[in-house]
Write an enzyme that holds these catalytic residues in place. Structure first.
Site, PDB file in Angstrom:
ATOM      1  N   PHE A  88       3.522   8.920  -1.919  1.00 14.15           N
ATOM      2  CA  PHE A  88       3.839  10.347  -1.822  1.00 14.15           C
ATOM      3  C   PHE A  88       5.217  10.468  -1.175  1.00 14.15           C
ATOM      4  CE2 PHE A  88      -0.745   9.744  -1.126  1.00 14.15           C
ATOM      5  CZ  PHE A  88      -1.271  10.433  -2.209  1.00 14.15           C
ATOM      6  N   CYS A  92      -1.412  16.436   6.845  1.00 13.07           N
ATOM      7  CA  CYS A  92      -0.748  17.687   7.228  1.00 13.07           C
ATOM      8  C   CYS A  92      -1.668  18.879   7.014  1.00 13.07           C
ATOM      9  CB  CYS A  92       0.555  17.866   6.447  1.00 13.07           C
ATOM     10  SG  CYS A  92       0.328  18.043   4.662  1.00 13.07           S
ATOM     11  N   SER A 111       4.682  11.694  -7.836  1.00 19.08           N
ATOM     12  CA  SER A 111       4.384  12.235  -9.160  1.00 19.08           C
ATOM     13  C   SER A 111       5.445  13.219  -9.623  1.00 19.08           C
ATOM     14  CB  SER A 111       3.018  12.924  -9.157  1.00 19.08           C
ATOM     15  OG  SER A 111       2.985  13.965  -8.201  1.00 19.08           O
ATOM     16  N   ARG A 164       9.852   9.241  10.883  1.00 16.90           N
ATOM     17  CA  ARG A 164      10.774   8.415  10.100  1.00 16.90           C
ATOM     18  C   ARG A 164      11.575   7.487  11.020  1.00 16.90           C
ATOM     19  NH1 ARG A 164      10.939  13.232   6.790  1.00 16.90           N
ATOM     20  NH2 ARG A 164      12.568  14.172   8.063  1.00 16.90           N
ATOM     21  N   ASN A 188       0.727   8.563 -10.363  1.00 16.69           N
ATOM     22  CA  ASN A 188      -0.324   8.987  -9.440  1.00 16.69           C
ATOM     23  C   ASN A 188      -0.561   7.886  -8.416  1.00 16.69           C
ATOM     24  OD1 ASN A 188      -3.458   8.805  -8.807  1.00 16.69           O
ATOM     25  ND2 ASN A 188      -2.987  10.962  -9.207  1.00 16.69           N
TER      26      ASN A 188
END
Length: 407
Positions: free
Chosen positions: A225, A349, A255, A206, A288
């Protein structure tokens, strides 16, 4: 002391100090859940002291490779103290810190994060579950804190034959917490947030995104996401530092509507007005990601910075093939709407996807999208989520900074 005897040739990984013993490697022996066992090679040579797990494919996890070591409360307390002290070796610009990272700290299956004055722990293996009370007290002593919340509700406990457990293990207090990270603030709920409440592993990525935003003065940013908007806040912080907020457009997609509401709140928490008061346009889409990316392609909408930080598609190598298709698809779609010269931060991940495989997936996505790019940087988990020499599986988070070649 109960003993596990391994099959011939199955001692090599323990000799290299890899902490796992799989069911298929064991010739004979067993114990109760979490009980300490002596692990021996086929000829009776000592290999390790380990915690036994009768229901897991990882049938034993090593505590120590020293035959004279006694596995007791004092030993476990020393491991906790060492793990906490080790975090002082790193320059961690946050009061949200991973204090214990499982196998990397010699405590297989134990995850402990500190959020301000509160510890949050996940006991994910039979061994640490058996020693839970001892470990809780040791952690509080090592940190000088009094509150520890348990979030033992991850899927890994099921594979150990353990039921999910959540709630205060020691002390009590608010579950809503605000932490400082670099130059901004982030809020979380340790009772309901993902993992132990937040994704501390992406802290440095970040910050890197904020630096890129400051240097490149992004005009259109897409955070896919996005969860609670950490990368969105980072982009805004970078643009503010560059004096380039005016006219910036930021789209955050997830979502989960509750996550998006917290993301919107994070803008206000850091002095940004989602309604345009800072000269920015901030859009939060409950949708989505694949659908949104396809819609943007149809609309001809493009971005000069995109973040793809999806959930774990491949928890094990067995899921890698299916996950590879999912990673390829989202990267292909994202590259299609990335402006020439634009920057893509893309992550996996999934423990079942190696860094090399992830690179190949992104390369294949670029080929299908008709887009070429430079791999400008490789990213990984922050240093308080270490990977050790003996345990390469600890490298679960892989990231690439891809710069699309100019037209």
């Amino acid at each position: 002391m109960k003993t596990l005897r391994l099959k011939p040739g199955k001692e090599r990984s323990l000799q290299r100090r890899h902490p796992w013993v799989f069911e298929s490697a064991i010739a004979r022996g067993g114990a109760d859940s979490g009980e300490t066992v002596r692990v021996e090679s086929h000829d009776g040579t000592f290999l390790a002291w380990a915690a036994f797990s009768p229901e897991s494919k990882i049938r034993a996890r090593a505590w120590s490779f020293n035959e004279t070591q006694r596995i007791d409360a004092a030993f476990l307390a020393s491991l906790c103290a060492r793990a906490v002290a080790a975090r002082g070796l790193f320059d961690l610009q946050s009061d949200g810190v991973r204090l214990v990272h499982g196998e990397a700290d010699g405590l297989p299956g134990l995850i402990v994060d500190r959020y301000g004055d509160t510890l949050v722990a996940q006991f994910l293996s039979a061994g640490v579950e058996r020693w839970k009370g001892v470990l809780a007290d040791a952690l509080l002593k090592a940190t000088g804190l009094s509150k520890l919340y348990e979030r033992s509700d991850a899927s890994g406990r099921e594979r150990e034959g353990l039921k999910p457990v959540t709630g205060w293990l020691r002390g009590e207090g608010p579950t809503e917490i605000v932490i400082r990270e670099h130059g901004w603030k982030l809020s979380l709920d340790i009772a309901t947030g993902h993992k132990t409440g937040f994704y501390l592993d992406q802290r440095d990525s970040r910050q890197r995104f904020a630096e890129l935003a400051q240097h490149r003065r992004f005009r259109r940013v897409l955070n896919c996401f996005c969860y609670t908007g950490g990368f969105t806040v980072a982009a805004l912080a970078g643009l503010k530092a560059a004096g380039a907020l005016q006219g910036a457009q930021l789209v955050s997609v997830d979502s989960s509507l509750p996550a998006l509401e917290r993301a919107r709140g994070h803008l206000a928490l850091n002095g940004f007005d989602a309604a345009g008061g800072n000269g920015i346009e901030a859009e939060f889409l409950d949708a989505n990601v694949n659908t949104v990316l396809r819609e943007f392609i149809d609309q001809g909408r493009t971005f000069d910075a995109i973040v793809l930080d999806p959930p774990k598609f491949a928890p094990t190598v067995a899921h890698a093939e299916r996950a590879a298709r999912a990673y390829k698809d989202i990267n292909r779609l994202a590259l299609k709407i990335l402006e020439p010269g634009g920057v893509l931060l893309t992550f996996s991940c999934s423990g079942g996807i190696s860094a090399d495989l992830f690179h190949k997936i992104v390369a294949s996505a670029g080929l299908d999208a008709g887009v070429d790019g430079y791999i400008a940087e490789r990213l990984g988990a922050a240093p308080d989520h270490p990977m050790t020499i003996e345990f390469p599986e600890g490298e679960y988070l892989k990231g690439l900074v891809v710069v699309r070649k100019p037209a």
